[in-house]
Write a protein that holds these residues in place. Structure first.
Motif, mmCIF file in Angstrom:
data_model
loop_
_atom_site.group_PDB
_atom_site.id
_atom_site.type_symbol
_atom_site.label_atom_id
_atom_site.label_comp_id
_atom_site.label_asym_id
_atom_site.label_seq_id
_atom_site.Cartn_x
_atom_site.Cartn_y
_atom_site.Cartn_z
ATOM 1 N N THR A 53 0.813 -1.210 0.000
ATOM 2 C CA THR A 53 0.000 0.000 0.000
ATOM 3 C C THR A 53 0.847 1.260 0.000
ATOM 4 O O THR A 53 0.328 2.351 -0.176
ATOM 5 N N GLY A 54 2.149 1.136 0.235
ATOM 6 C CA GLY A 54 3.005 2.304 0.284
ATOM 7 C C GLY A 54 3.035 2.975 1.644
ATOM 8 O O GLY A 54 3.617 4.032 1.797
ATOM 9 N N HIS A 55 2.419 2.360 2.659
ATOM 10 C CA HIS A 55 2.387 2.931 4.005
ATOM 11 C C HIS A 55 3.480 2.302 4.855
ATOM 12 O O HIS A 55 3.893 1.165 4.619
ATOM 13 N N THR A 56 3.918 3.033 5.871
ATOM 14 C CA THR A 56 4.909 2.514 6.803
ATOM 15 C C THR A 56 4.251 1.530 7.761
ATOM 16 O O THR A 56 3.014 1.443 7.842
ATOM 17 N N GLY A 57 5.075 0.831 8.523
ATOM 18 C CA GLY A 57 4.553 -0.093 9.518
ATOM 19 C C GLY A 57 3.700 0.612 10.561
ATOM 20 O O GLY A 57 2.677 0.092 11.007
ATOM 21 N N ALA A 58 4.123 1.821 10.956
ATOM 22 C CA ALA A 58 3.359 2.598 11.931
ATOM 23 C C ALA A 58 1.991 2.981 11.360
ATOM 24 O O ALA A 58 0.975 2.924 12.068
ATOM 25 N N ASP A 59 1.978 3.371 10.079
ATOM 26 C CA ASP A 59 0.706 3.687 9.427
ATOM 27 C C ASP A 59 -0.226 2.480 9.464
ATOM 28 O O ASP A 59 -1.409 2.596 9.772
ATOM 29 N N GLY A 67 -9.409 -0.279 12.739
ATOM 30 C CA GLY A 67 -10.302 -1.261 12.124
ATOM 31 C C GLY A 67 -10.705 -0.921 10.707
ATOM 32 O O GLY A 67 -11.797 -1.275 10.276
ATOM 33 N N ILE A 68 -9.822 -0.238 9.977
ATOM 34 C CA ILE A 68 -10.139 0.125 8.594
ATOM 35 C C ILE A 68 -9.087 -0.415 7.639
ATOM 36 O O ILE A 68 -7.947 -0.681 8.033
ATOM 37 N N THR A 69 -9.473 -0.583 6.399
ATOM 38 C CA THR A 69 -8.550 -1.008 5.352
ATOM 39 C C THR A 69 -7.814 0.217 4.839
ATOM 40 O O THR A 69 -8.453 1.215 4.490
ATOM 41 N N PRO A 70 -6.484 0.157 4.798
ATOM 42 C CA PRO A 70 -5.748 1.344 4.364
ATOM 43 C C PRO A 70 -5.961 1.657 2.895
ATOM 44 O O PRO A 70 -6.020 0.755 2.067
ATOM 45 N N PRO A 71 -6.087 2.955 2.590
ATOM 46 C CA PRO A 71 -6.183 3.336 1.182
ATOM 47 C C PRO A 71 -4.829 3.234 0.512
ATOM 48 O O PRO A 71 -3.800 3.245 1.190
ATOM 49 N N ARG A 72 -4.813 3.129 -0.799
ATOM 50 C CA ARG A 72 -3.536 3.134 -1.519
ATOM 51 C C ARG A 72 -2.944 4.524 -1.440
ATOM 52 O O ARG A 72 -3.629 5.514 -1.613
ATOM 53 N N LYS A 73 -1.661 4.583 -1.150
ATOM 54 C CA LYS A 73 -0.981 5.859 -1.060
ATOM 55 C C LYS A 73 -0.554 6.297 -2.450
ATOM 56 O O LYS A 73 -0.059 5.492 -3.234
ATOM 57 N N ALA A 74 -0.776 7.542 -2.787
ATOM 58 C CA ALA A 74 -0.380 8.061 -4.095
ATOM 59 C C ALA A 74 1.135 8.040 -4.217
ATOM 60 O O ALA A 74 1.842 8.364 -3.266
ATOM 61 N N THR A 75 1.638 7.622 -5.350
ATOM 62 C CA THR A 75 3.093 7.566 -5.542
ATOM 63 C C THR A 75 3.574 8.676 -6.420
ATOM 64 O O THR A 75 2.868 9.355 -7.065
#
Length: 75
Positions: A53-59, A67-75
């Motif tokens: 997803t492009g997010h860090t472990g902390a994210d 309790g949410i599904t992470p959005p895709r991070k814009a690259t």
């Protein structure tokens, strides 16, 4: 499609899922474990790794805690 038919299809899919995980990945993982041992969850994670997803472990921890599904991070 009527509302009643839609609800029947939803109930059918919950009882008999026909996605790739249930049709291919889970049977392959079970066969692999029965032939070579190991942990079935490790095999399933290898067959179907989580999407990047492009997010860090902390994210990811924050998303999980919320309790949410992470959005895709814009690259």
């Amino acid at each position: 499609m009527t509302q009643a038919e839609f609800q029947r299809w939803g109930a059918f899919f919950r009882e008999n899922p026909f996605d790739d995980f249930h049709r291919y990945h889970r049977p392959a993982g079970l066969i692999s474990v029965s032939l070579g041992g190991g942990d079935v969850q490790d095999k399933l994670d290898w067959l179907r790794p989580p999407p990047d997803t492009g997010h860090t472990g902390a994210d990811m921890d924050l998303f999980k805690a919320a309790g949410i599904t992470p959005p895709r991070k814009a690259t």
